[in-house]
Design a protein around this motif. Structure first.
Motif, PDB file in Angstrom:
ATOM      1  N   LYS A 166      21.858  31.610  -5.303  1.00 29.95           N
ATOM      2  CA  LYS A 166      22.924  32.534  -5.705  1.00 29.95           C
ATOM      3  C   LYS A 166      24.191  31.814  -6.170  1.00 29.95           C
ATOM      4  O   LYS A 166      25.246  32.439  -6.313  1.00 29.95           O
ATOM      5  N   GLU A 181      29.558  27.202   2.772  1.00 29.13           N
ATOM      6  CA  GLU A 181      29.229  28.428   2.041  1.00 29.13           C
ATOM      7  C   GLU A 181      28.575  28.103   0.698  1.00 29.13           C
ATOM      8  O   GLU A 181      27.591  28.742   0.300  1.00 29.13           O
ATOM      9  N   ALA A 190      25.020  26.977   1.099  1.00 29.56           N
ATOM     10  CA  ALA A 190      24.155  28.119   1.392  1.00 29.56           C
ATOM     11  C   ALA A 190      23.854  28.921   0.131  1.00 29.56           C
ATOM     12  O   ALA A 190      22.729  29.408  -0.057  1.00 29.56           O
ATOM     13  N   LEU A 191      24.840  29.070  -0.751  1.00 30.43           N
ATOM     14  CA  LEU A 191      24.617  29.778  -2.009  1.00 30.43           C
ATOM     15  C   LEU A 191      23.589  29.044  -2.873  1.00 30.43           C
ATOM     16  O   LEU A 191      22.736  29.670  -3.508  1.00 30.43           O
ATOM     17  N   ARG A 204      21.227  27.024  -1.737  1.00 28.98           N
ATOM     18  CA  ARG A 204      19.943  27.187  -1.042  1.00 28.98           C
ATOM     19  C   ARG A 204      19.305  28.542  -1.342  1.00 28.98           C
ATOM     20  O   ARG A 204      18.083  28.640  -1.541  1.00 28.98           O
ATOM     21  N   ASP A 205      20.159  29.583  -1.405  1.00 24.96           N
ATOM     22  CA  ASP A 205      19.646  30.940  -1.597  1.00 24.96           C
ATOM     23  C   ASP A 205      19.488  31.317  -3.069  1.00 24.96           C
ATOM     24  O   ASP A 205      19.153  32.473  -3.380  1.00 24.96           O
TER      25      ASP A 205
END
Length: 304
Positions: A182, A173, A176-177, A179-180
């Motif tokens: 966020k 998770e 992914a944050l 990468r995005d």
């Protein structure tokens, strides 16, 4: 996004596999080198997948650092890293590095976070994914997840039943944050920080006069490592699996009340400790009742 995974053991392997399953381009791995004919699980998994592997200790040297930089990573994901890595290495990826820690930082900084949370009789712990800086577990927090500590939990049960699977999910998770775009950087409240040393034999000695709940927490917080210990005939006897009963029985603390087929009971200040598994010095872990019979321990013997 190109990521590199720095880690070891089953947790490092699980994070490596999860990131690949989630579509990340895992460009390389660092792990402990094979020793004694055995490969670390992360090393073995990466090699089998054809992913370049660099020995973690080589990251302290110029040659290893150059090889790490040549992987052109966007992010380094640190999954169970015990080596002290130069901060410059952690800054090599374009987006930096994120690290897993098995406590709710700033509580329990250091390498024995699960041990001390149990020894201090906390009822909750958790994990933190953070951005490492030059301190020891002091960097900004990306995300946290909490979990309970039950009254009979050990380091092994908290880790393998909760913090391991939660940690794999949290690392995926967090990546992914990042990468995005966020991923937060939440400063730790250093005024609330605690730091404990590695939990070793010097911390694991059983003092039979202590209150029952404190002694029970020490044993659970040292199971499976380093193993809380007492002495028997001048040698260390480590106590692992056990249960604290609510019974009150007369006698001095440390006195053996009874020996049964699979256990023996010891009187404590505030309860009775049912010992289920022990390890004599130089021997293997065995059932406590079996050990007591072979060692000649009977009701009335007192550990000191």
């Amino acid at each position: 996004m190109r990521v590199v995974v720095m880690g070891q053991a089953a947790f490092g392997e699980a994070v490596f596999r999860r990131l690949r399953e989630d579509g990340f381009d895992v460009a390389g791995v660092s792990a402990p080198a094979p020793a004694g004919g055995r490969e670390d699980p992360l090393w073995a998994a990466a090699s089998s997948a054809g992913v370049p592997v660099i020995e973690t200790r080589r990251l302290k040297e110029a040659e290893g650092q150059e090889a790490w930089a040549a992987l052109r990573p966007d992010l380094c994901v640190m999954a169970f890293v015990t080596e002290i890595i130069p901060h410059e290495v952690l800054e090599l990826p374009r987006l930096g590095s994120i690290q897993y820690h098995p406590s709710l930082l700033p509580l329990h900084r250091g390498s024995s976070a699960i041990n001390w949370a149990i020894i201090f009789r906390r009822t909750e712990t958790g994990l933190t994914i953070f951005w490492p800086d030059r301190g020891i577990d002091t960097g900004p927090i990306l995300l946290q997840r909490s979990c309970p500590i039950g009254p009979d939990d050990t380091v092994g049960s908290v880790y393998f039943e909760r913090l391991f699977p939660m940690g794999v999910d949290a690392m995926a998770e967090a990546a992914a944050l990042v990468r995005d775009g966020k991923a937060p950087r939440i400063a730790q409240d250093h005024a609330k920080a605690t730091y404990e040393p590695p939990c070793r034999d010097e911390h694991a000695a059983i003092r039979w006069h202590e209150p029952a709940d404190r002694l029970y927490a020490l044993i659970r917080g040292c199971n499976p490592q380093p193993g809380a210990w007492t002495t028997f005939e001048g040698q260390r006897l480590r106590i692992f699996d056990c249960r604290l009963t609510g019974e009150e029985e007369p006698g001095m603390p440390g006195r053996v009340l009874r020996v049964e087929e699979g256990s023996f009971d010891v009187r404590l200040n505030g309860g009775v400790l049912r010992v289920l598994r022990v390890q004599p010095e130089g021997g293997k872990k065995v059932g406590a009742g079996e050990w007591a019979r072979e060692a000649g321990v009977a009701a009335g013997y007192r550990f000191r």
